[in-house]
Design an enzyme around this catalytic site. Structure first.
Site, short mmCIF file in Angstrom:
data_model
loop_
_atom_site.label_atom_id
_atom_site.label_comp_id
_atom_site.label_asym_id
_atom_site.label_seq_id
_atom_site.Cartn_x
_atom_site.Cartn_y
_atom_site.Cartn_z
CB CYS A 1 21.92 38.97 -16.07
SG CYS A 1 22.20 38.49 -17.78
NE ARG B 1 24.29 37.51 -10.66
CZ ARG B 1 24.35 36.40 -9.94
NH1 ARG B 1 24.96 36.40 -8.79
NH2 ARG B 1 23.82 35.30 -10.37
CD1 TRP C 1 29.21 38.62 -19.29
CD2 TRP C 1 28.12 36.73 -19.78
NE1 TRP C 1 30.10 37.77 -19.90
CE2 TRP C 1 29.46 36.61 -20.21
CE3 TRP C 1 27.25 35.66 -19.99
CZ2 TRP C 1 29.96 35.47 -20.83
CZ3 TRP C 1 27.74 34.52 -20.62
CH2 TRP C 1 29.09 34.43 -21.03
CG ASN D 1 21.03 35.29 -13.54
OD1 ASN D 1 21.85 35.11 -14.42
ND2 ASN D 1 21.18 34.80 -12.32
N GLY D 2 20.07 33.99 -16.49
CA GLY D 2 20.14 32.58 -16.83
C GLY D 2 19.77 32.35 -18.28
CD GLU E 1 44.97 32.60 -10.83
OE1 GLU E 1 44.30 31.90 -11.60
OE2 GLU E 1 44.54 33.63 -10.30
CE LYS F 1 43.48 36.29 -12.15
NZ LYS F 1 42.75 35.43 -11.30
CD GLU G 1 40.67 36.86 -15.22
OE1 GLU G 1 41.19 36.56 -14.15
OE2 GLU G 1 39.50 36.57 -15.49
CG HIS H 1 58.27 17.28 -24.05
ND1 HIS H 1 58.94 16.18 -24.54
CD2 HIS H 1 58.56 17.34 -22.72
CE1 HIS H 1 59.59 15.58 -23.55
NE2 HIS H 1 59.38 16.27 -22.43
CE LYS I 1 34.78 37.94 -8.35
NZ LYS I 1 36.21 37.64 -8.56
O1 M6R Z 1 33.00 31.81 -8.57
P1 M6R Z 1 33.93 30.74 -9.02
O2 M6R Z 1 35.15 30.65 -8.15
O3 M6R Z 1 33.27 29.40 -9.14
O4 M6R Z 1 34.41 31.18 -10.45
C1 M6R Z 1 35.24 30.35 -11.22
C2 M6R Z 1 35.82 31.11 -12.38
O5 M6R Z 1 34.81 31.62 -13.20
C3 M6R Z 1 36.72 32.25 -11.92
O6 M6R Z 1 37.75 31.82 -11.09
C4 M6R Z 1 37.34 32.97 -13.15
O7 M6R Z 1 38.24 32.12 -13.79
C5 M6R Z 1 38.01 34.28 -12.72
N1 M6R Z 1 37.63 35.34 -13.62
C6 M6R Z 1 39.49 34.23 -12.74
O8 M6R Z 1 40.09 35.42 -12.36
#
Ligand code: M6R
Length: 609
Positions: free
Chosen positions: A2, A27, A75, A99-100, A481, A485, A488, A504, A604
């Site tokens: 958060c 966050r 969050w 937060n946490g 990746e 992308k 998400e 396989h 994020k």
């Molecule tokens: O802040 P960070 O790079 O450590 O975050 C790692 C992942 O949480 C981050 O890359 C996440 O997978 C993204 N949403 C991908 O787009």
């Protein structure tokens, strides 16, 4: 995960809280809230489910005029994203934002219930509130109440407390989650990061692990976990230099994709001696590349795919074996690490809880800690022996784009530096590799010109329920990746495989409804990928081929769609090839009307396990 903020202002603080929370929404955005002190010193609160704009709308109907306030964007971890569970949580004496995670909250909750406390939410946070409230009822002293309560809390958290009747007091505490203090003119601030405080000040201090701080408008007194008064350096954050807006773009993600030639160029300029055609790291390394037996790379999500791509570069160029693992596994698997080895941690935010825990494990095993981070004031940066910044600037879109390509850029420079130091490059090879990197921003500009065509391809992809990504070599982690992308932000199910693995198992998925994205620059193993593509075509799969001119010519089939990239040396092609991958996901999500910058269930910065 958060975002928290606290303000002792000289004007109504709730509007400032909203301004700060806008910068923390990355966050989490399940709910938000603000509490301030009314004229009589009483706590007044407004909370709203969903995005911050809902809270802002409530606030315009019911303005809060208090000059002292705390705020939160959530969050959800414990309890659904309802208004009851939204922060701040409050009694008539104290309000808190958090937060946490408070790990021992069940035990504490039971104890408090036995003492007669009635809980109003399902959150773990509320135990911190009642512990302080009970202590406050006993002593009447807010500072003593917080000091007494903090040692009872276990977990990773940052907290900010506001007290009724105390217009000139805020208390913050940090244990495992970041918290910054901002200094204004007769104003003081607390925030999860310096970016949140940038509209008000760029002079900040950071709480260290176990610290708690008492703020008045004239300044702050820091205490460490033993309650001793300590000094924490005041520094210029630099966060104010960044404009947090979308410019002419519809979404932050679109802006961040478009910014890549510039920020990749900036990162290259930081690590290359452009005149000499060499890598020049601006930091001294506390280890010798020549004596390394192995590199261990640890990260999460997109950053872990950057690590997987870098593995190919370190191994091929510098001949160092590299192991890459996701931090959530690495931190618990008790990996044996040879003393004085090199452990690399990659993170945009520098606050990812699993990555930070992995770092601490590696440190305990005598590793040299090098972090590739975007936020250089972050916990991961601060706990590293060497920091390699990625100069991407703040990344606001939840889907990582420019941070990823800047990570790749910095890692490519490191791999060349390692190779050069280990003497594994042929004469003139370093200069050739550096020239390839220098060409990358220009190639990204060319790739961005393909946007309207990619948008067209994406419209078709938006009709799919599943998508498969294939690649070999560095295109394999890039395929991973690409699939991440797409998942998400569009919520379309996507998977990625090393192209050679298709036969396989995953080949069973292929039919005429399945788009198969093949990432295949014309490299030494291109022919192998062509064979896999033929296998897909033979089964009616709808191939979207991302390749260069030669690759298109050599495909030996007519894909359903082609995305033709400019010619480039395949070694570092993953950096420029990230652009079409990102644009494809972006336009698919836009075509489906999804919330691109704030996709459901995500945040994020992932500061919980
Ligand atoms: O802040 P960070 O790079 O450590 O975050 C790692 C992942 O949480 C981050 O890359 C996440 O997978 C993204 N949403 C991908 O787009």
């Amino acid at each position: 995960m958060c975002g928290i903020v606290g303000i002792l202002s000289s004007e109504p603080a709730a509007a400032q809280v909203i301004e700060a929370l806008k910068r923390l929404e990355y966050r989490g955005y399940d709910s938000s809230g603000v509490a301030s002190l009314g004229e009589g010193g009483q706590i007044e609160r407004l909370r709203a489910e969903g995005k911050l704009k809902n809270l802002a709308a409530k606030l315009s109907g019911h303005p809060l005029f208090g000059h002292s306030a705390i705020g939160h964007t959530r969050w959800a971890t414990h309890g659904k994203p309802t208004e009851d569970n939204a922060h701040p949580h409050a009694t008539e004496r104290v309000a808190v934002v958090h937060n946490g995670i408070i790990e021992n909250f069940r035990e504490l909750r039971n104890e408090l219930i036995a003492e007669g406390v009635v809980f109003k939410s399902e959150t773990d946070t509320e135990v911190a509130l009642h512990l302080v409230d009970r202590a406050l009822q006993r002593s009447g002293d807010p500072i003593k109440a917080v000091q007494e309560s903090l040692p009872k809390l276990r977990g990773a958290f940052a907290l900010a407390f506001l007290f009724s009747g105390h217009q000139d007091l805020l208390i913050g505490a940090r244990q495992g989650a970041p918290l910054a203090v901002g200094y204004g003119e007769n104003e003081m601030y607390l925030g999860s990061d310096a970016l949140a405080l940038a509209p008000f000040t760029d002079m900040v201090s950071y709480l260290e692990e176990g610290d708690w701080v008492v703020l008045h408008r004239k300044g702050g007194v820091f205490h460490d976990r033993t309650n001793a008064v300590v000094q924490r350096t005041v520094q210029k954050s630099g966060a104010g230099a960044y404009l947090i807006d979308k410019g002419n773009h519809r979404h932050f993600m679109a802006k961040e994709i478009a910014e890549q030639p510039e920020v990749v160029g900036r990162t290259l300029a930081h690590y290359l001696d452009l005149g000499a055609g060499k890598v020049h790291l601006p930091v001294a390394l506390p280890f010798d590349w020549k004596s390394l037996q192995r590199i261990t790379i640890t990260a999460c999500g997109t950053a872990s795919y950057a690590g997987q791509i870098a593995k190919y570069w370190f191994e091929a160029l510098a001949r160092i074996p590299v192991e890459v693992d996701v931090a959530s596994e690495f931190r618990y698997r008790e990996a044996p690490l040879e003393k004085n080895g090199l452990a690399i941690f990659i993170s945009q935010s520098g606050e990812t809880a699993d990555t930070l825990a992995g770092l601490r494990y590696a440190k305990s095993q005598g590793q040299h800690i090098l972090s590739v981070v975007n936020v250089t004031t972050s916990s991961i940066a601060r706990e590293s022996d060497v920091v390699i910044p990625t100069l991407a600037g703040p990344e606001i879109g939840v889907a990582s784009t420019k941070a990823f390509t800047c990570q790749l850029t910095a890692l490519a420079c490191l791999a060349i530096a390692a190779a050069s130091a280990r003497g594994t490059l042929k004469a003139g090879e370093e200069e050739a590799l550096v020239n390839d990197l220098i060409a990358t921003p220009g190639l990204m500009v060319e790739a961005l010109k393909l946007e309207s065509h990619i948008e067209h391809v994406a419209h078709d992809m938006a009709k799919a329920t599943d998508v498969l990504y294939l690649g070999r070599g560095t295109s394999y982690p890039l395929a991973l990746e690409g699939a991440l992308k797409l998942k998400e932000i569009s919520y379309i199910h996507a998977e990625a495989y090393a192209a050679g693995e298709l036969k396989h198992g995953p080949i069973a998925l292929i039919d005429e409804t399945l788009p198969v994205i093949v990432i295949a620059p014309h490299d030494a193993i291109y022919e192998k990928t062509v064979s896999n593509m033929q296998e897909v075509a033979a089964r009616g799969g709808r191939i979207v081929l991302i390749s260069d001119h030669q690759g298109m010519q050599g495909a030996g089939l007519e894909p359903a769609a082609k995305i033709e990239m400019p010619d480039m040396n395949p070694r570092f092609a993953a950096i420029a090839y990230s652009v079409p991958i990102q644009l494809l996901a972006y336009h698919t999500a836009v075509a489906l009307g999804k919330d691109v910058d704030q996709p459901r269930n995500l945040a994020k910065s992932v500061t919980v396990e």
